[in-house]
Design a protein around this motif. Structure first.
Motif, PDB file in Angstrom:
ATOM      1  N   LEU A 171       0.856  -1.179   0.000  1.00 21.36           N
ATOM      2  CA  LEU A 171       0.000   0.000   0.000  1.00 21.36           C
ATOM      3  C   LEU A 171       0.895   1.233   0.000  1.00 21.36           C
ATOM      4  N   ILE A 172       0.843   2.020  -1.083  1.00 15.74           N
ATOM      5  CA  ILE A 172       1.750   3.146  -1.273  1.00 15.74           C
ATOM      6  C   ILE A 172       0.972   4.450  -1.236  1.00 15.74           C
ATOM      7  N   LYS A 173       1.369   5.347  -0.322  1.00  8.86           N
ATOM      8  CA  LYS A 173       0.750   6.673  -0.253  1.00  8.86           C
ATOM      9  C   LYS A 173       1.508   7.626  -1.174  1.00  8.86           C
ATOM     10  N   ALA A 174       0.762   8.325  -2.027  1.00 11.59           N
ATOM     11  CA  ALA A 174       1.375   9.279  -2.963  1.00 11.59           C
ATOM     12  C   ALA A 174       0.672  10.617  -2.817  1.00 11.59           C
ATOM     13  N   GLU A 175       1.408  11.631  -2.353  1.00 15.68           N
ATOM     14  CA  GLU A 175       0.790  12.931  -2.127  1.00 15.68           C
ATOM     15  C   GLU A 175       0.310  13.572  -3.420  1.00 15.68           C
ATOM     16  N   CYS A 176       0.908  13.178  -4.543  1.00 12.57           N
ATOM     17  CA  CYS A 176       0.496  13.762  -5.818  1.00 12.57           C
ATOM     18  C   CYS A 176      -0.893  13.293  -6.241  1.00 12.57           C
ATOM     19  N   MET A 177      -1.459  12.294  -5.572  1.00 15.29           N
ATOM     20  CA  MET A 177      -2.797  11.810  -5.903  1.00 15.29           C
ATOM     21  C   MET A 177      -3.864  12.385  -4.983  1.00 15.29           C
ATOM     22  N   ALA A 178      -3.501  13.301  -4.105  1.00 18.61           N
ATOM     23  CA  ALA A 178      -4.453  13.882  -3.164  1.00 18.61           C
ATOM     24  C   ALA A 178      -5.623  14.529  -3.905  1.00 18.61           C
ATOM     25  N   GLY A 179      -6.839  14.163  -3.526  1.00 17.87           N
ATOM     26  CA  GLY A 179      -8.041  14.736  -4.125  1.00 17.87           C
ATOM     27  C   GLY A 179      -8.406  14.184  -5.485  1.00 17.87           C
ATOM     28  N   SER A 180      -7.667  13.182  -5.972  1.00 12.22           N
ATOM     29  CA  SER A 180      -7.939  12.657  -7.316  1.00 12.22           C
ATOM     30  C   SER A 180      -9.070  11.647  -7.338  1.00 12.22           C
ATOM     31  N   ASP A 181      -9.447  11.113  -6.171  1.00 11.69           N
ATOM     32  CA  ASP A 181     -10.483  10.066  -6.082  1.00 11.69           C
ATOM     33  C   ASP A 181     -10.150   8.890  -6.997  1.00 11.69           C
ATOM     34  N   MET A 182      -8.884   8.501  -6.975  1.00 16.63           N
ATOM     35  CA  MET A 182      -8.432   7.382  -7.800  1.00 16.63           C
ATOM     36  C   MET A 182      -7.519   6.487  -6.986  1.00 16.63           C
ATOM     37  N   LEU A 183      -7.447   5.237  -7.404  1.00 21.72           N
ATOM     38  CA  LEU A 183      -6.383   4.366  -6.924  1.00 21.72           C
ATOM     39  C   LEU A 183      -5.831   3.591  -8.104  1.00 21.72           C
ATOM     40  N   ILE A 184      -4.543   3.319  -8.034  1.00 21.21           N
ATOM     41  CA  ILE A 184      -3.827   2.649  -9.122  1.00 21.21           C
ATOM     42  C   ILE A 184      -3.293   1.327  -8.602  1.00 21.21           C
ATOM     43  N   GLY A 185      -3.469   0.294  -9.387  1.00 27.08           N
ATOM     44  CA  GLY A 185      -2.918  -1.008  -9.046  1.00 27.08           C
ATOM     45  C   GLY A 185      -1.918  -1.447 -10.096  1.00 27.08           C
ATOM     46  N   VAL A 186      -0.850  -2.117  -9.666  1.00 27.25           N
ATOM     47  CA  VAL A 186       0.159  -2.593 -10.608  1.00 27.25           C
ATOM     48  C   VAL A 186       0.625  -3.986 -10.225  1.00 27.25           C
ATOM     49  N   ASP A 187       1.057  -4.720 -11.225  1.00 24.78           N
ATOM     50  CA  ASP A 187       1.858  -5.919 -11.022  1.00 24.78           C
ATOM     51  C   ASP A 187       3.286  -5.511 -11.336  1.00 24.78           C
ATOM     52  N   LYS A 188       4.091  -5.347 -10.293  1.00 22.00           N
ATOM     53  CA  LYS A 188       5.441  -4.802 -10.482  1.00 22.00           C
ATOM     54  C   LYS A 188       6.313  -5.669 -11.369  1.00 22.00           C
ATOM     55  N   ASN A 189       5.932  -6.918 -11.554  1.00 23.71           N
ATOM     56  CA  ASN A 189       6.737  -7.824 -12.363  1.00 23.71           C
ATOM     57  C   ASN A 189       6.574  -7.587 -13.859  1.00 23.71           C
ATOM     58  N   PHE A 190       5.522  -6.845 -14.253  1.00 27.82           N
ATOM     59  CA  PHE A 190       5.238  -6.702 -15.684  1.00 27.82           C
ATOM     60  C   PHE A 190       4.777  -5.307 -16.103  1.00 27.82           C
TER      61      PHE A 190
END
Length: 329
Positions: A264-283
């Motif tokens: 679970l990664i907190k990113a201040e640049c996403m504040a107020g975006s009402d989004m979440l991003i998911g990734v498979d770091k292997n690909f």
């Protein structure tokens, strides 16, 4: 040639290699196996040569680097290493990229893989029949590289009596800033890629929606979720992540139960975006880096710290489109 009589010059920064790599070329560490200097790299041996202590309660002052022209040549590398330490300690990008490619130019065209999914996985390949293909080709566009960094604005007189230990802390903050910028660049790459394929959550961030999000990654795995701190708090307050065992583990070790084991990664640049991003770091992503941390070595060696820059050039390229997803709520 022994480490204690090397001639250190500015040209060691212009070889196309890092300063340490250039030093290793003329003073290989393999020559010190079985000696008290074993375990030190070529740069650390030079610090020992000039008795410069860069950390600890007994660290020297900045002026110690400038006791001679040779020792002054070590100062830009000290700057780079301190910034790199801050970057590594604040690193988030390594949790979402599959690989890092180092290049020696500002132009890079990544490859992409086109997979033939028409054949069913349960079908056997019979003799003489068609074998599904994986086509590898160059992408149509270049990978965008961004220069990130800070400018040092301080006179030598202002810092020469400062302990290197505290000066290192200040430089590490520059590395932390670069790390945050690169996190933003990686997130922006994913958002641009998925701009026309955003999953919509009805009802907000619920456990059922997170299950659907996790399920959307098949055949990939959800290894990391990136969002703002408010959404992180919402997820961690879901009843499914608040059972007794989870609470004991979190209070005892600081390790939280995260959605489906994803980081679970907190990113201040996403504040107020009402989004979440998911990734498979292997690909999901390839990080492309043009060289290492770069300093204005001429200015730093000549004690002209005013307006001396510290920077790093890097960009990100998607590898497999399905290995990242964006959801809005």
């Amino acid at each position: 040639m022994s480490y204690d009589n090397l001639k250190l010059e500015k040209e060691l920064y212009t070889t196309g290699k890092s300063f340490t790599q250039a030093l290793e070329g003329i003073d290989p560490s393999e020559n010190y196996v079985g000696t008290p200097l074993e375990g030190l790299d070529a740069y650390q041996r030079q610090l020992k040569r000039f008795d410069i202590k860069v950390s600890g309660a007994d660290s020297d002052t900045v002026s110690k680097f400038f006791q001679s022209s040779d020792s002054a040549a070590l100062f830009p590398e000290y700057i780079s290493r301190a910034v790199r330490q801050g970057l590594n300690e604040s690193d988030v990008v390594s949790q979402i990229v599959a690989t890092t490619t180092n290049i020696d130019s500002l132009d890079y065209r990544a490859i992409e893989s086109i997979v033939d999914d028409s054949a069913l996985t349960q079908e056997h390949i019979m003799e003489g029949t068609y074998i599904p293909e994986t086509n590898v080709r160059l992408k149509d566009t270049l990978t965008k590289l961004n220069k990130r960094g800070r400018m040092l604005v301080a006179s030598y007189e202002a810092v020469k009596f400062q302990k290197l230990d505290i000066f290192t802390v200040i430089l590490k903050q520059i590395g932390e800033y670069i790390a945050r910028c690169q996190t933003y660049d990686a997130i922006d790459t994913i958002v641009q890629l998925k701009s026309n394929d955003v999953i919509s959550f009805s009802g907000g961030v619920t456990y059922a929606n997170l299950v659907d999000f996790w399920n959307s990654f098949d055949p990939y795995k959800l290894t990391a979720i990136i969002t703002d701190k408010a959404t992180v708090a919402t997820m961690l307050n879901l009843s499914e992540f608040k059972d007794a065992v989870a609470g004991l583990n979190f209070h005892g070790t600081g390790s939280m139960i995260t959605p489906f084991g994803a980081n679970l990664i907190k990113a201040e640049c996403m504040a107020g975006s009402d989004m979440l991003i998911g990734v498979d770091k292997n690909f999901a992503l390839e990080k492309v880096q043009a060289g290492d941390i770069v300093t204005d070595f001429d200015k730093l060696i000549d004690r002209q710290l005013e307006r001396a820059t510290v920077s790093c050039i890097a960009g990100f390229s998607p590898i497999f489109e399905g290995a990242s997803q964006v959801a809005s709520y």
